[in-house]
Design a protein around this motif. Structure first.
Motif, PDB file in Angstrom:
ATOM      1  N   TYR A 174      23.913 -27.385 -21.355  1.00 64.48           N
ATOM      2  CA  TYR A 174      24.306 -27.087 -19.982  1.00 64.48           C
ATOM      3  C   TYR A 174      25.054 -25.766 -19.897  1.00 64.48           C
ATOM      4  O   TYR A 174      25.902 -25.462 -20.733  1.00 64.48           O
ATOM      5  N   LYS A 175      24.729 -25.030 -18.853  1.00 66.10           N
ATOM      6  CA  LYS A 175      25.411 -23.762 -18.602  1.00 66.10           C
ATOM      7  C   LYS A 175      26.805 -23.992 -18.043  1.00 66.10           C
ATOM      8  O   LYS A 175      27.754 -23.290 -18.393  1.00 66.10           O
ATOM      9  N   LYS A 176      26.929 -24.982 -17.153  1.00 66.97           N
ATOM     10  CA  LYS A 176      28.183 -25.175 -16.435  1.00 66.97           C
ATOM     11  C   LYS A 176      28.349 -26.628 -16.036  1.00 66.97           C
ATOM     12  O   LYS A 176      27.367 -27.322 -15.777  1.00 66.97           O
ATOM     13  N   ARG A 177      29.593 -27.068 -15.965  1.00 67.47           N
ATOM     14  CA  ARG A 177      29.930 -28.406 -15.503  1.00 67.47           C
ATOM     15  C   ARG A 177      30.718 -28.284 -14.209  1.00 67.47           C
ATOM     16  O   ARG A 177      31.680 -27.510 -14.137  1.00 67.47           O
ATOM     17  N   MET A 212      29.783 -28.520  -6.821  1.00 64.64           N
ATOM     18  CA  MET A 212      28.334 -28.326  -6.822  1.00 64.64           C
ATOM     19  C   MET A 212      27.824 -27.893  -5.453  1.00 64.64           C
ATOM     20  O   MET A 212      26.677 -27.451  -5.333  1.00 64.64           O
ATOM     21  N   ALA A 246      27.692 -22.027  -6.790  1.00 72.38           N
ATOM     22  CA  ALA A 246      26.956 -22.998  -7.597  1.00 72.38           C
ATOM     23  C   ALA A 246      25.559 -23.245  -7.053  1.00 72.38           C
ATOM     24  O   ALA A 246      24.572 -23.208  -7.801  1.00 72.38           O
ATOM     25  N   TYR A 270      22.158 -22.703  -9.321  1.00 70.99           N
ATOM     26  CA  TYR A 270      21.276 -23.722  -9.905  1.00 70.99           C
ATOM     27  C   TYR A 270      19.955 -23.842  -9.160  1.00 70.99           C
ATOM     28  O   TYR A 270      18.959 -24.278  -9.725  1.00 70.99           O
ATOM     29  N   GLU A 283      19.644 -22.727 -18.044  1.00 71.48           N
ATOM     30  CA  GLU A 283      20.899 -22.634 -17.293  1.00 71.48           C
ATOM     31  C   GLU A 283      21.112 -23.865 -16.412  1.00 71.48           C
ATOM     32  O   GLU A 283      21.406 -23.777 -15.222  1.00 71.48           O
ATOM     33  N   TYR A 333      22.836 -27.212 -14.845  1.00 75.20           N
ATOM     34  CA  TYR A 333      24.177 -27.642 -14.458  1.00 75.20           C
ATOM     35  C   TYR A 333      24.339 -29.141 -14.727  1.00 75.20           C
ATOM     36  O   TYR A 333      23.390 -29.903 -14.619  1.00 75.20           O
TER      37      TYR A 333
END
Length: 370
Positions: free
Chosen positions: A337-340, A346, A351, A355, A362, A364
């Protein structure tokens, strides 16, 4: 005793207004073989974006805390007429801990366990899930198990479908994606030939490091020649495409036919007799699928979806696939995952626009309790 928590909903009105917002929800007590899962992680897959963003104008949307309102352009709004005015949950899959169960034996056996599930409303702090569709994760974390269903079962489904059709090799048009990397590992393990298409040179190296022997870069000047060579060496006249729109499938069919024609011993105005087959399993490009009269009549283009596939092969095959996924969850079927982001995060412009671009590698991950 009912449980309250936050949940994401998406609503498209007939005037093209798309509202995606977090709301407070009361979740019912589970009954029968249902379980109540406290959700801890849920990925944003391309399949989730159909109702989460679609083709909406996200650049000019109105963003507030835990909510955005965007305009869905035509013809996409009219094409979604069936959902007009309906408030829909989102999030196909995720993982969390079972905190309550119905009185069914299967449900009760999951009490307190960490499970992966496919509730259809995973962007939520709690979900009601069917026990038979839950995968106990044991020592795996919820992040490990969040993507244990859609991509792993889809990649395995491609190989199962190809084997049932008597194929020894397949082609995949987005080879460097999370799913594509899983497919590469599966094909290596199963001895299935694989032609991977990618868009960048660093993606070529990524797949080669995973053991892929036929990686074709669509940005290279020698793309068509390289593609023909890879198809010729593997006999990959059978492939899967998540792009959908544009000329992706058309390009592959052309290369397949050019390889097949070279092997013909006599001319035919109808093209080669070699059967070429492609499956579209996504819509990364929402435009029309463009085909040209460049490959005779020996071809088939159809759709492929995971749940109909699972229904067609039966629970024995599905059970075998699920066991394989669990055994190799952090190796063959690992997701990165690129980002949490939290539920509120979100729905920020930063964001959502990121995404929705669906850039390779990439992905999420949504953590509802962050």
């Amino acid at each position: 005793m009912s449980t309250t928590g936050k949940q994401l909903f998406t609503t498209l009105e007939s005037n093209g207004k798309l509202t995606v917002a977090i709301e407070d929800v009361t979740f019912p007590d589970p009954n029968g073989n249902q379980v109540l899962v406290k959700m801890e992680a849920a990925p944003i897959n391309p399949s989730d974006l159909a109702i989460l963003t679609g083709a909406a104008d996200l650049e000019n949307a109105e963003y507030t805390s835990g909510k955005y309102v965007a305009t869905m352009p035509e013809p996409f709004n009219s094409g979604s007429k069936a959902r007009h005015g309906i408030k829909l949950p989102a999030g196909n899959e995720g993982a969390g801990t079972v905190v309550a169960t119905g009185d069914g034996d299967m449900a009760k056996s999951l009490m307190g366990q960490r499970v992966a599930c496919v509730p259809g409303n995973a962007y939520s702090q709690y979900c009601i899930a069917d026990a038979k569709m839950c995968l106990p994760l044991g020592d795996y974390s919820s992040e490990d198990g969040a993507s244990a269903f859609v991509n792993p079962m889809t990649a395995l489904g491609f190989v199962e479908t190809a084997k049932m059709d008597g194929q020894n090799a397949i082609l995949h048009t987005v080879g460097a994606s999370n799913l594509g990397q899983m497919l590469t590992r599966i094909c290596n393990e199963d001895g299935m030939g694989l032609v991977n298409l990618v868009r960048k040179e660093d993606q070529v190296k990524l797949l080669q490091d995973l053991g892929s022997t036929h990686v074709v870069n669509s940005a290279a000047d020698t793309f068509m020649s390289d593609l023909r060579t890879a198809i010729d060496e593997t006999d990959a006249f059978y492939g899967f495409d998540p792009i959908g729109g544009g000329k992706s499938v058309d390009t592959v069919f052309k290369a397949m036919e050019q390889v097949a024609v070279k092997k013909m011993t006599e001319y035919s105005r109808y093209g080669s007799n070699t059967q070429k087959r492609m499956f579209i399993y996504g819509r990364l490009d929402v435009g029309p699928t463009l085909l040209s009269p460049s490959y005779g009549f020996g071809w088939t283009l159809s759709g492929w979806l995971l749940f109909p596939f699972m229904q067609s092969v039966g629970m024995e095959t599905v059970g075998r696939m699920r066991k394989r996924v669990l055994k190799n969850l952090t190796t063959t079927f690992a997701s990165h995952y690129k980002k949490r982001v939290s539920l509120e995060e979100m729905l920020t412009k930063e964001a959502v626009t990121d995404y929705r671009a669906m850039k390779t590698g990439e992905k999420y991950l949504v953590t509802p309790w962050k």
